[in-house]
Design an enzyme around this catalytic site. Structure first.
Site, mmCIF file in Angstrom:
data_model
loop_
_atom_site.group_PDB
_atom_site.id
_atom_site.type_symbol
_atom_site.label_atom_id
_atom_site.label_comp_id
_atom_site.label_asym_id
_atom_site.label_seq_id
_atom_site.Cartn_x
_atom_site.Cartn_y
_atom_site.Cartn_z
ATOM 1 C CE LYS A 100 -4.051 1.783 2.487
ATOM 2 N NZ LYS A 100 -4.905 1.669 3.714
ATOM 3 C CB SER B 6 -8.251 3.309 2.548
ATOM 4 O OG SER B 6 -7.379 2.575 3.446
ATOM 5 C CB SER C 196 -8.415 0.298 5.275
ATOM 6 O OG SER C 196 -9.080 1.363 4.995
HETATM 7 N N1 GLN Z 1 -13.320 3.513 5.751
HETATM 8 C C1 GLN Z 1 -12.696 3.781 7.186
HETATM 9 C C2 GLN Z 1 -12.466 5.316 7.243
HETATM 10 O O1 GLN Z 1 -12.591 5.806 6.310
HETATM 11 C C3 GLN Z 1 -11.538 3.084 7.577
HETATM 12 C C4 GLN Z 1 -10.339 3.524 6.944
HETATM 13 C C5 GLN Z 1 -9.173 2.478 7.236
HETATM 14 O O2 GLN Z 1 -9.174 1.516 7.871
HETATM 15 N N2 GLN Z 1 -8.143 3.117 6.768
HETATM 16 O O3 GLN Z 1 -11.980 5.978 7.969
#
Ligand code: GLN
Length: 468
Positions: A76, A151, A175
């Site tokens: 990532k 994400s 994510s």
């Molecule tokens: N979807 C969640 C957010 O927008 C989690 C994001 C993540 O785990 N990085 O905060």
């Protein structure tokens, strides 16, 4: 060898038995990057071919004795990598090249892995669909009109499309599990403090965890045992010994008690087709010997409100360092979602509002953690869908942040409480995958991997690869 079907386990075996070489596997990954990346936008940076082949040739001259000898991995784009551009999916860091490796990257390299490229993501990790990237959003390889989850969107797409054999992600609220669920893959969110966060561009430091996305539970367990453990550079890592997670994955579910949280199954927004697939998976687990009982996580209804106060508060603080003075572009370069979170977080932390918002949410966090602690006195694991819906269409939720936030309702509470959870594929509705979440107590990774593995071997949903 079909790279889309190849697991780490079978690749290592193939190298040892001289069925194919690391050069063959790297070439096959590069061919898939060439074939799919312009349409699916999984990778933001690809290491040049000459460098990769040179590394591969070198490993082919060895006896492949390292635990990840010659395994091509995608990171990532918020894992810092020496000499390799790291953007966090944001234009703020479009031209940023770090001078050191994150601990996880150093451990993967030391284990023999080949870093093939850096994956697209929601900028800074803010999102559930991949659409908040400052670049072009990645697409779901099972249906390109839909999102791949976020994400860690590109990390999942890269594995599903055979651009690598495994990838890394971060899970602050969903994510790793979310994109794994939407792309028919395995993704673990470890216990907070199990894997070092050193060298990860921080989102919300008391929530961030580092997990991996793979095709099988075995591969995931192997990646986790290599990267987990104490790190002098991250004071929140625990010094509990790291079990050899990849061993002891067989057996049955006899003697295991599994809890189904009634609040999750009562959720109005749950797609009935997801509910059906989950119920079939639970039935399968019963057939495999598990005892299933209903449990309660009473603070589920306030979990998202709690998350969306605490996380933006930490985000506003962490993003303050990107001032464009020492590195990166100026603050005007932040995208809309980052700006929204900085504003909400700054507001929640400001004098006069701190008690009403931040402090109240911090108290609720303790109650949510207690909900999980109480349930784990009665069960070995909690099982629920990872997402209440199927992968949604691109654009469907991007103009409605609240609808987007709710897609993580079953996953965020896990980060609030710090416990581990793994997504394992549990079926299809038409061409779209459904993911099952198995949640365990603190440092209970071994147990949830074992449950996931027994289920995986009995169902083999992971064998259904992308239609393209
Ligand atoms: N979807 C969640 C957010 O927008 C989690 C994001 C993540 O785990 N990085 O905060």
């Amino acid at each position: 060898m079909d790279i889309k079907e190849l697991t780490i386990q079978s690749a290592l075996e193939g190298f040892q038995k001289k069925k194919f070489t690391v050069v063959d596997v790297v070439r096959a990954c590069l061919a898939n990057i060439q074939k799919y990346n312009d349409d699916y936008h999984a990778l933001l940076t690809v290491v040049d071919e000459k460098t990769l082949l040179c590394q591969a040739e070198k490993i082919d001259k060895t006896d492949y004795s390292l635990p990840l000898s010659g395994i091509p991995i995608v990171l990532k784009d918020l894992f810092t990598t020496t000499g390799l551009r790291t953007t966090a999916g944001s234009k703020v860091l479009e031209h940023y090249t770090p001078v050191y490796d994150a601990t996880v990257v150093a451990r993967l390299k030391a284990a023999g892995a080949i870093i093939i490229g850096k994956a697209n993501q929601d900028a800074w990790g803010h999102g559930s669909s991949g659409e908040n990237t400052d670049y072009i959003p990645a697409k779901n390889p099972y249906d390109p009109s839909r999102v791949p989850g976020g994400s860690s969107s590109g990390s999942a797409v890269a594995v599903a499309l055979g651009m690598c054999l495994a990838s890394t992600g971060t899970d602050t609220g969903s994510s790793v599990r979310g994109p794994a669920a939407f792309c028919n893959l395995v993704g673990l969110k470890p216990t907070y403090g199990r894997v070092s966060r050193y060298g990860i561009i921080a989102m919300a430091s008391s929530f961030d965890t580092i997990g991996h996305i793979t095709k099988t539970v075995y591969d995931n367990a192997l990646m986790c045992e290599i990267t987990a453990g104490k790190d002098a550079y991250d004071a929140t890592t625990g010094d509990q010994q790291v079990p050899t997670y990849s061993q002891g994955l067989d057996g049955t579910l006899r003697g295991k008690t599994i809890g189904l949280p009634k609040e999750y199954f009562e959720l109005k927004g749950m797609d009935p087709r997801v509910r059906d697939a989950t119920q079939a998976a639970i039935k399968k687990m019963e057939d495999l010997g598990a005892r299933v009982i209903e449990v309660s996580l009473p603070h589920t209804t306030v979990a998202m409100a709690c998350y969306y106060i605490l996380v933006p508060s930490e985000v506003s603080s962490n993003l303050a360092r990107f001032d464009g003075v020492r590195f990166g572009c100026g603050r005007e370069t932040f995208g809309l979602e980052a700006k929204r979170r900085v504003m909400i977080g700054t507001y929640a932390l400001s004098s006069g509002y701190y008690d009403a918002y931040y402090q109240t949410a911090a108290k609720i966090r303790t109650l949510i953690k207690k909900d999980f602690d109480d349930v784990f006195t009665k069960v070995d694991a909690i099982v629920a869908p990872s997402s209440p819906t199927l992968p949604f269409t691109i654009g469907e939720r991007s103009s409605d942040p609240v609808a987007m936030y709710l897609s993580d309702i079953f996953m965020c509470p896990v980060n609030i409480s710090g416990v581990p959870a793994v997504n394992v594929p549990c079926g299809f509705v038409g061409d779209l995958p459904v993911g099952l979440q198995i949640i365990g107590p603190q440092f209970g990774e071994q147990n949830i991997y074992q449950i996931a593995s027994v289920y995986e071997k009995a169902t083999e949903w992971y064998k259904r690869t992308t239609p393209v």
